[in-house]
Design a protein around this motif. Structure first.
Motif, PDB file in Angstrom:
ATOM      1  N   GLU A   8       0.828  -1.223   0.000  1.00 17.18           N
ATOM      2  CA  GLU A   8       0.000   0.000   0.000  1.00 17.18           C
ATOM      3  C   GLU A   8       0.855   1.264   0.000  1.00 17.18           C
ATOM      4  N   ARG A   9       2.133   1.152   0.345  1.00 21.31           N
ATOM      5  CA  ARG A   9       3.075   2.288   0.328  1.00 21.31           C
ATOM      6  C   ARG A   9       4.218   2.002  -0.655  1.00 21.31           C
ATOM      7  N   LEU A  10       3.940   1.199  -1.653  1.00 20.52           N
ATOM      8  CA  LEU A  10       4.948   0.828  -2.664  1.00 20.52           C
ATOM      9  C   LEU A  10       6.234   0.334  -1.987  1.00 20.52           C
TER      10      LEU A  10
ATOM     11  N   ARG B  62       2.390  -3.541  -6.717  1.00 18.65           N
ATOM     12  CA  ARG B  62       2.753  -2.915  -7.994  1.00 18.65           C
ATOM     13  C   ARG B  62       4.072  -2.141  -7.936  1.00 18.65           C
TER      14      ARG B  62
ATOM     15  N   ALA C 287       9.700   2.343  -2.899  1.00 18.88           N
ATOM     16  CA  ALA C 287       9.663   3.798  -3.140  1.00 18.88           C
ATOM     17  C   ALA C 287      10.637   4.559  -2.244  1.00 18.88           C
TER      18      ALA C 287
ATOM     19  N   GLN D  69      12.799   5.638   1.208  1.00 19.57           N
ATOM     20  CA  GLN D  69      12.431   5.896   2.603  1.00 19.57           C
ATOM     21  C   GLN D  69      10.948   6.261   2.707  1.00 19.57           C
TER      22      GLN D  69
ATOM     23  N   LEU E 167       8.334   8.445   3.647  1.00 19.22           N
ATOM     24  CA  LEU E 167       8.398   9.858   3.997  1.00 19.22           C
ATOM     25  C   LEU E 167       7.425  10.201   5.123  1.00 19.22           C
TER      26      LEU E 167
ATOM     27  N   ARG F 160       8.970  10.746   8.396  1.00 20.18           N
ATOM     28  CA  ARG F 160       9.763  11.970   8.588  1.00 20.18           C
ATOM     29  C   ARG F 160       8.949  13.188   8.141  1.00 20.18           C
TER      30      ARG F 160
ATOM     31  N   ALA G 186      19.536  13.430   8.893  1.00 23.47           N
ATOM     32  CA  ALA G 186      19.205  12.471   7.822  1.00 23.47           C
ATOM     33  C   ALA G 186      20.357  11.492   7.599  1.00 23.47           C
TER      34      ALA G 186
ATOM     35  N   LEU H  32      20.952   6.874   7.546  1.00 22.23           N
ATOM     36  CA  LEU H  32      21.743   6.115   6.565  1.00 22.23           C
ATOM     37  C   LEU H  32      22.745   5.225   7.276  1.00 22.23           C
TER      38      LEU H  32
ATOM     39  N   TYR I 208      20.682   2.038   6.117  1.00 19.58           N
ATOM     40  CA  TYR I 208      20.948   1.810   4.693  1.00 19.58           C
ATOM     41  C   TYR I 208      22.396   1.379   4.423  1.00 19.58           C
TER      42      TYR I 208
ATOM     43  N   ALA J 289      12.310   3.786  -6.480  1.00 19.61           N
ATOM     44  CA  ALA J 289      12.627   5.212  -6.353  1.00 19.61           C
ATOM     45  C   ALA J 289      13.492   5.467  -5.127  1.00 19.61           C
ATOM     46  N   GLY J 290      14.298   6.536  -5.202  1.00 16.16           N
ATOM     47  CA  GLY J 290      15.146   6.920  -4.070  1.00 16.16           C
ATOM     48  C   GLY J 290      16.035   5.763  -3.631  1.00 16.16           C
TER      49      GLY J 290
ATOM     50  N   ILE K 140      13.972   5.694 -10.428  1.00 19.23           N
ATOM     51  CA  ILE K 140      13.923   7.153 -10.212  1.00 19.23           C
ATOM     52  C   ILE K 140      14.880   7.553  -9.084  1.00 19.23           C
TER      53      ILE K 140
ATOM     54  N   PHE L 229      15.672  11.646  -5.049  1.00 19.50           N
ATOM     55  CA  PHE L 229      16.178  12.450  -3.924  1.00 19.50           C
ATOM     56  C   PHE L 229      16.070  13.960  -4.160  1.00 19.50           C
TER      57      PHE L 229
ATOM     58  N   ILE M 186      13.032  16.012  -3.287  1.00 17.48           N
ATOM     59  CA  ILE M 186      12.737  16.398  -1.906  1.00 17.48           C
ATOM     60  C   ILE M 186      13.956  17.091  -1.266  1.00 17.48           C
TER      61      ILE M 186
HETATM   62  C1  LHQ Z   1       4.790   6.595  -0.153  1.00 16.78           C
HETATM   63  C2  LHQ Z   1       6.106   6.723  -0.650  1.00 16.78           C
HETATM   64  C3  LHQ Z   1       7.152   7.019   0.254  1.00 16.78           C
HETATM   65  C4  LHQ Z   1       5.541   7.027   1.945  1.00 16.78           C
HETATM   66  C5  LHQ Z   1       4.793   6.287  -2.311  1.00 16.78           C
HETATM   67  N1  LHQ Z   1       6.806   7.163   1.534  1.00 16.78           N
HETATM   68  N2  LHQ Z   1       4.521   6.749   1.136  1.00 16.78           N
HETATM   69  C6  LHQ Z   1      17.096   8.065   3.591  1.00 16.78           C
HETATM   70  C7  LHQ Z   1      17.289   8.467   4.970  1.00 16.78           C
HETATM   71  C8  LHQ Z   1      16.860   9.745   5.432  1.00 16.78           C
HETATM   72  C9  LHQ Z   1      16.012  10.596   4.923  1.00 16.78           C
HETATM   73  C10 LHQ Z   1      15.216  10.424   3.782  1.00 16.78           C
HETATM   74  O1  LHQ Z   1      15.641   9.669   2.691  1.00 16.78           O
HETATM   75  C11 LHQ Z   1      16.344   8.573   2.599  1.00 16.78           C
HETATM   76  C12 LHQ Z   1      16.351   7.870   1.336  1.00 16.78           C
HETATM   77  C13 LHQ Z   1      15.263   8.081   0.312  1.00 16.78           C
HETATM   78  O2  LHQ Z   1      14.800   7.103  -0.194  1.00 16.78           O
HETATM   79  S1  LHQ Z   1      14.774   9.645  -0.124  1.00 16.78           S
HETATM   80  C14 LHQ Z   1      13.573   9.340  -1.389  1.00 16.78           C
HETATM   81  C15 LHQ Z   1      12.234   8.930  -0.834  1.00 16.78           C
HETATM   82  N3  LHQ Z   1      11.310   8.549  -1.882  1.00 16.78           N
HETATM   83  C16 LHQ Z   1      10.682   9.402  -2.686  1.00 16.78           C
HETATM   84  O3  LHQ Z   1      10.872  10.596  -2.636  1.00 16.78           O
HETATM   85  C17 LHQ Z   1       9.674   8.812  -3.633  1.00 16.78           C
HETATM   86  C18 LHQ Z   1       8.288   9.227  -3.258  1.00 16.78           C
HETATM   87  N4  LHQ Z   1       7.281   8.590  -4.104  1.00 16.78           N
HETATM   88  C19 LHQ Z   1       7.015   8.970  -5.360  1.00 16.78           C
HETATM   89  O4  LHQ Z   1       7.607   9.877  -5.904  1.00 16.78           O
HETATM   90  C20 LHQ Z   1       5.919   8.222  -6.055  1.00 16.78           C
HETATM   91  O5  LHQ Z   1       5.111   7.594  -5.113  1.00 16.78           O
HETATM   92  C21 LHQ Z   1       6.448   7.164  -7.058  1.00 16.78           C
HETATM   93  C22 LHQ Z   1       7.089   7.882  -8.259  1.00 16.78           C
HETATM   94  C23 LHQ Z   1       7.474   6.239  -6.399  1.00 16.78           C
HETATM   95  C24 LHQ Z   1       5.280   6.300  -7.556  1.00 16.78           C
HETATM   96  O6  LHQ Z   1       4.252   7.136  -8.052  1.00 16.78           O
HETATM   97  P1  LHQ Z   1       2.797   6.530  -8.343  1.00 16.78           P
HETATM   98  O7  LHQ Z   1       2.941   5.276  -9.120  1.00 16.78           O
HETATM   99  O8  LHQ Z   1       2.001   7.633  -8.930  1.00 16.78           O
HETATM  100  O9  LHQ Z   1       2.210   6.094  -6.915  1.00 16.78           O
HETATM  101  P2  LHQ Z   1       1.668   7.052  -5.734  1.00 16.78           P
HETATM  102  O10 LHQ Z   1       2.525   8.243  -5.617  1.00 16.78           O
HETATM  103  O11 LHQ Z   1       0.207   7.241  -5.909  1.00 16.78           O
HETATM  104  O12 LHQ Z   1       1.973   6.117  -4.441  1.00 16.78           O
HETATM  105  C25 LHQ Z   1       1.058   5.104  -4.008  1.00 16.78           C
HETATM  106  C26 LHQ Z   1       0.916   5.221  -2.520  1.00 16.78           C
HETATM  107  O13 LHQ Z   1       2.208   5.002  -1.924  1.00 16.78           O
HETATM  108  C27 LHQ Z   1       0.514   6.653  -2.110  1.00 16.78           C
HETATM  109  O14 LHQ Z   1      -0.289   6.569  -0.972  1.00 16.78           O
HETATM  110  P3  LHQ Z   1      -1.897   6.818  -1.066  1.00 16.78           P
HETATM  111  O15 LHQ Z   1      -2.380   6.697   0.354  1.00 16.78           O
HETATM  112  O16 LHQ Z   1      -2.096   8.161  -1.671  1.00 16.78           O
HETATM  113  O17 LHQ Z   1      -2.393   5.706  -1.955  1.00 16.78           O
HETATM  114  C28 LHQ Z   1       1.838   7.294  -1.755  1.00 16.78           C
HETATM  115  O18 LHQ Z   1       1.694   8.346  -0.829  1.00 16.78           O
HETATM  116  C29 LHQ Z   1       2.574   6.120  -1.125  1.00 16.78           C
HETATM  117  N5  LHQ Z   1       4.013   6.320  -1.213  1.00 16.78           N
HETATM  118  N6  LHQ Z   1       6.059   6.535  -1.995  1.00 16.78           N
HETATM  119  N7  LHQ Z   1       8.411   7.124  -0.146  1.00 16.78           N
END
Ligand code: LHQ
Length: 264
Positions: free
Chosen positions: A21-23, A57, A61, A63, A65, A68, A83, A87, A91, A114-115, A136, A139, A142
């Motif tokens: 549900e949160r990818l 699916r 995705a 961390q 979010l 945080r 942050a 890591l 990680y 992603a990320g 993707i 990073f 955000i």
């Molecule tokens: C999510 C997320 C997510 C929560 C989708 N969190 N709910 C390390 C340590 C310290 C600090 C922070 O960072 C890190 C490392 C990192 O990984 S930073 C990068 C974090 N990730 C992102 O910025 C990616 C965020 N997600 C997206 O951009 C999109 O969701 C992608 C492109 C992955 C997918 O897009 P769609 O296929 O359009 O799906 P969606 O966005 O509708 O997501 C489906 C659900 O999953 C949705 O929830 P909802 O309740 O509306 O159905 C999203 O909120 C949730 N979700 N990624 N990272």
């Protein structure tokens, strides 16, 4: 339901990220599950290959979010967080353990990565991705910088020009393009992904596992070793593999014109 599922079959430990549900975004609980799964991979002799995939699916995705949320943390007086500490705690050890594991790690990327989820996928030794997948480097979107090994893997696998553009734009990269560029091993039709990835994992799990582990380390060392050091390491790994029963079995099976039965 646990956020990380494990199943051992035919020598392959299949590890599924399970927050569809949160990818399959990473949470602290998921990191705990991954630590436990890696403990199994490292210590159980019956595990001769590891296969990562994601439920639902998405693959991962990055961390979560929601863990945080700045607004909430400002209210609580805990913003800005360190942050980098996340890591170092979660990680970095995960990526290092995957790369140090002397067993093959296959990644079956079933959906968006992603990320940190993208770079975790790329930490696999052999990466398969379904045709519909996007990688993707999210990073920058955000205000953060790539982690989970991205700044190491990307320039080495696809060159600095492509690495820079992917990291600085956060634009999605298709699985087909990723395979064309040599970022991953193979892009396959969506419905063929698990069969192909499991087939590869099983094949390696009944291969010369000790030699595979040794070559994994030797190939990684090419990123930092010069030729003389590489030649020394090849002699050292050859000595170790040559002392193994799989070497004898491999040669005998060749002479006897039959398939080898490697014990790993
Ligand atoms: C999510 C997320 C997510 C929560 C989708 N969190 N709910 C390390 C340590 C310290 C600090 C922070 O960072 C890190 C490392 C990192 O990984 S930073 C990068 C974090 N990730 C992102 O910025 C990616 C965020 N997600 C997206 O951009 C999109 O969701 C992608 C492109 C992955 C997918 O897009 P769609 O296929 O359009 O799906 P969606 O966005 O509708 O997501 C489906 C659900 O999953 C949705 O929830 P909802 O309740 O509306 O159905 C999203 O909120 C949730 N979700 N990624 N990272």
């Amino acid at each position: 339901m646990a956020s990380v599922l494990t199943e051992l079959s035919d020598g392959v430990l299949e590890i599924t990220l399970n927050r569809p549900e949160r990818l399959n975004a990473f949470t602290s609980e998921m990191h705990e599950g991954l630590r436990a799964a890696m403990d199994r991979a490292e210590t159980e002799d019956a595990v001769r290959a590891v296969l990562f995939t994601g439920a639902g699916r998405g693959f991962c995705a990055g961390q979560d979010l929601g863990e945080r949320d700045p607004k909430k943390m400002i209210e609580e007086g805990t913003w800005p967080p360190d942050a980098g500490a996340g890591l170092k705690a979660n990680y970095n050890p995960l990526i290092l353990r995957l790369k140090a594991l002397p067993k093959p790690v296959i990644t079956a990327v079933n959906g968006v990565a992603a990320g940190a989820g993208a770079n975790f996928a790329l930490a696999g030794d052999i990466v398969f991705a379904a045709k519909s997948v996007k990688f993707i480097q999210a990073f920058v979107k955000i205000g953060l910088v790539p982690d989970a090994g991205g700044t190491f893997f990307l320039p080495r696998y696809i060159g600095e020009a492509r690495a820079r553009a992917l990291a600085m734009t956060g634009d999605p990269l298709s699985a087909e393009q990723a395979a064309d560029w040599g970022l991953i091993w193979k892009c396959v039709e969506d419905d063929a992904l698990m069969e192909e990835a499991r087939g590869m994992a099983r094949r390696l799990a009944c291969g010369a596992t000790h030699a595979i582990g040794l070559m994994k380390g030797a190939l990684q060392a090419s990123a930092t070793n010069d030729l003389a050091k590489k030649l020394d390491l090849e002699a050292e790994t050859k000595r170790k593999a040559g002392a193994d029963g799989d070497y004898a079995e491999g040669v005998v099976s060749f002479i006897e014109k039959r398939a080898p039965k490697f014990g790993g």
